[in-house]
Write a protein that holds these residues in place. Structure first.
Motif, PDB file in Angstrom:
ATOM      1  N   LEU A 151     -60.805  32.244  12.683  1.00 19.01           N
ATOM      2  CA  LEU A 151     -60.448  31.802  14.029  1.00 19.01           C
ATOM      3  C   LEU A 151     -58.938  31.891  14.279  1.00 19.01           C
ATOM      4  O   LEU A 151     -58.498  32.190  15.390  1.00 19.01           O
ATOM      5  CB  LEU A 151     -60.915  30.355  14.245  1.00 19.01           C
ATOM      6  CG  LEU A 151     -62.432  30.127  14.355  1.00 19.01           C
ATOM      7  CD1 LEU A 151     -62.729  28.633  14.392  1.00 19.01           C
ATOM      8  CD2 LEU A 151     -62.983  30.812  15.612  1.00 19.01           C
ATOM      9  N   LEU A 152     -58.163  31.644  13.235  1.00 17.73           N
ATOM     10  CA  LEU A 152     -56.710  31.607  13.373  1.00 17.73           C
ATOM     11  C   LEU A 152     -56.047  32.964  13.135  1.00 17.73           C
ATOM     12  O   LEU A 152     -54.857  33.126  13.413  1.00 17.73           O
ATOM     13  CB  LEU A 152     -56.118  30.589  12.392  1.00 17.73           C
ATOM     14  CG  LEU A 152     -56.538  29.134  12.614  1.00 17.73           C
ATOM     15  CD1 LEU A 152     -56.046  28.264  11.467  1.00 17.73           C
ATOM     16  CD2 LEU A 152     -55.990  28.605  13.945  1.00 17.73           C
ATOM     17  N   GLU A 153     -56.815  33.920  12.629  1.00 17.53           N
ATOM     18  CA  GLU A 153     -56.253  35.225  12.255  1.00 17.53           C
ATOM     19  C   GLU A 153     -55.551  35.954  13.398  1.00 17.53           C
ATOM     20  O   GLU A 153     -54.473  36.548  13.185  1.00 17.53           O
ATOM     21  CB  GLU A 153     -57.365  36.098  11.671  1.00 17.53           C
ATOM     22  CG  GLU A 153     -56.862  37.284  10.855  1.00 17.53           C
ATOM     23  CD  GLU A 153     -56.513  38.489  11.731  1.00 17.53           C
ATOM     24  OE1 GLU A 153     -55.683  39.302  11.305  1.00 17.53           O
ATOM     25  OE2 GLU A 153     -57.084  38.596  12.844  1.00 17.53           O
ATOM     26  N   PRO A 154     -56.061  35.908  14.638  1.00 19.86           N
ATOM     27  CA  PRO A 154     -55.344  36.603  15.723  1.00 19.86           C
ATOM     28  C   PRO A 154     -53.932  36.081  15.959  1.00 19.86           C
ATOM     29  O   PRO A 154     -53.070  36.808  16.457  1.00 19.86           O
ATOM     30  CB  PRO A 154     -56.242  36.344  16.949  1.00 19.86           C
ATOM     31  CG  PRO A 154     -57.597  36.121  16.387  1.00 19.86           C
ATOM     32  CD  PRO A 154     -57.350  35.373  15.101  1.00 19.86           C
ATOM     33  N   VAL A 155     -53.690  34.824  15.611  1.00 18.14           N
ATOM     34  CA  VAL A 155     -52.372  34.223  15.833  1.00 18.14           C
ATOM     35  C   VAL A 155     -51.496  34.312  14.590  1.00 18.14           C
ATOM     36  O   VAL A 155     -50.311  34.660  14.663  1.00 18.14           O
ATOM     37  CB  VAL A 155     -52.501  32.743  16.266  1.00 18.14           C
ATOM     38  CG1 VAL A 155     -51.117  32.098  16.421  1.00 18.14           C
ATOM     39  CG2 VAL A 155     -53.296  32.637  17.559  1.00 18.14           C
ATOM     40  N   PHE A 156     -52.089  33.995  13.417  1.00 22.24           N
ATOM     41  CA  PHE A 156     -51.297  33.893  12.186  1.00 22.24           C
ATOM     42  C   PHE A 156     -51.433  35.098  11.266  1.00 22.24           C
ATOM     43  O   PHE A 156     -50.738  35.170  10.248  1.00 22.24           O
ATOM     44  CB  PHE A 156     -51.695  32.614  11.427  1.00 22.24           C
ATOM     45  CG  PHE A 156     -51.346  31.355  12.155  1.00 22.24           C
ATOM     46  CD1 PHE A 156     -50.070  30.830  12.080  1.00 22.24           C
ATOM     47  CD2 PHE A 156     -52.281  30.699  12.936  1.00 22.24           C
ATOM     48  CE1 PHE A 156     -49.733  29.664  12.754  1.00 22.24           C
ATOM     49  CE2 PHE A 156     -51.968  29.528  13.619  1.00 22.24           C
ATOM     50  CZ  PHE A 156     -50.682  29.012  13.537  1.00 22.24           C
TER      51      PHE A 156
END
Length: 255
Positions: free
Chosen positions: A19-24
């Protein structure tokens, strides 16, 4: 049972990281650990508020505790009974302050074992391949020193964590010194408040710095949990215990 639990936590970490991969991007698993820590701390926050109320109530009872010690002298059984009755009458639990820390320990140990195990459920632990910048989440500071030294790509990650921990520990040290000065232990005339209390009062504010050692030896994933949790604790205690300080300006000028 434990294998199933580890598998469930590993699956949760992977889903949060996705879920966080697009941002981090490459640091998404590390971000997931920080988010997981924040969710754990948010869940135990009501207990932290209750513990704060309990500690404030105990601080108000210190003159009465001193009177009980003076009244019962060396009769430890009578003193213990009187103290228990006082706590019951005032609805104060001496153990309330321990609950938030105790409830966080399972989450820490889960992360520790999750990023220390080469296999989970009979399969290779893919989480060990995830990194925070160049530092593997399953590695520790000793391994970082062996691969590039303290100022190498891995070592710099730990230097940032050490700097955060040192800053938080210094903040906690100053606040605790002020808080202990504002709420001193009241003892009967001519007696110590408790054997060894003076030494303990000097030692307790330094405990926050022990976190530096822990961060150095545990897997980086567990270190992230510790750094996030201790930072949360510092901010939380600054809010919950702000009325136990002698003056708002004292914190800025304390040595």
């Amino acid at each position: 049972m434990f294998t199933s639990l580890f598998s469930a936590v590993a699956s949760l970490a992977e889903h949060l990281a996705a879920l966080l991969e697009p941002v981090f991007h490459g640091a998404s698993t590390a971000a997931a650990i920080v988010l997981f820590t924040a969710l754990v701390r948010l869940a135990v926050h009501p207990l932290s508020r209750q513990a704060a109320r309990g500690q404030k109530a105990q601080a108000k009872l210190r003159p009465q505790m001193a009177a009980l010690r003076e009244k019962h002298g060396k009769d430890s059984k009578a003193l213990q009974k009187a103290v228990m009755e006082l706590h019951a009458a005032e609805k104060v639990s001496p153990l309330s302050g321990c609950l938030p820390s105790l409830l966080q320990m399972p989450a820490f140990f889960l992360l520790y074992h999750l990023f220390s195990s080469k296999q989970i459920g009979g399969k290779a632990n893919g989480l060990l391949d995830h990194t925070l910048f160049a530092a593997p989440l399953g590695g520790n500071w000793t391994q970082a020193l062996a691969d590039g030294g303290a100022f190498g790509a891995r070592g710099l990650v730990y230097l940032v964590l050490f700097a955060i921990v040192a800053a938080v520990a210094t903040f906690n040290y100053r606040r605790m010194k002020l808080q202990m000065a504002a709420t001193p232990v009241v003892a009967p005339a001519g007696q110590d408040a408790m054997p060894g209390m003076a030494a303990m009062s000097k030692f307790m504010p330094l405990l926050s710095f022990a976190t530096l050692f822990t961060v150095a030896v545990v897997p980086l994933a567990a270190a992230l949990y510790i750094v996030t949790s201790t930072t949360w604790t510092a901010v939380e205690r600054a809010f919950l215990y702000k009325d136990m300080l002698p003056a708002p300006a004292a914190l800025a000028t304390a040595a």
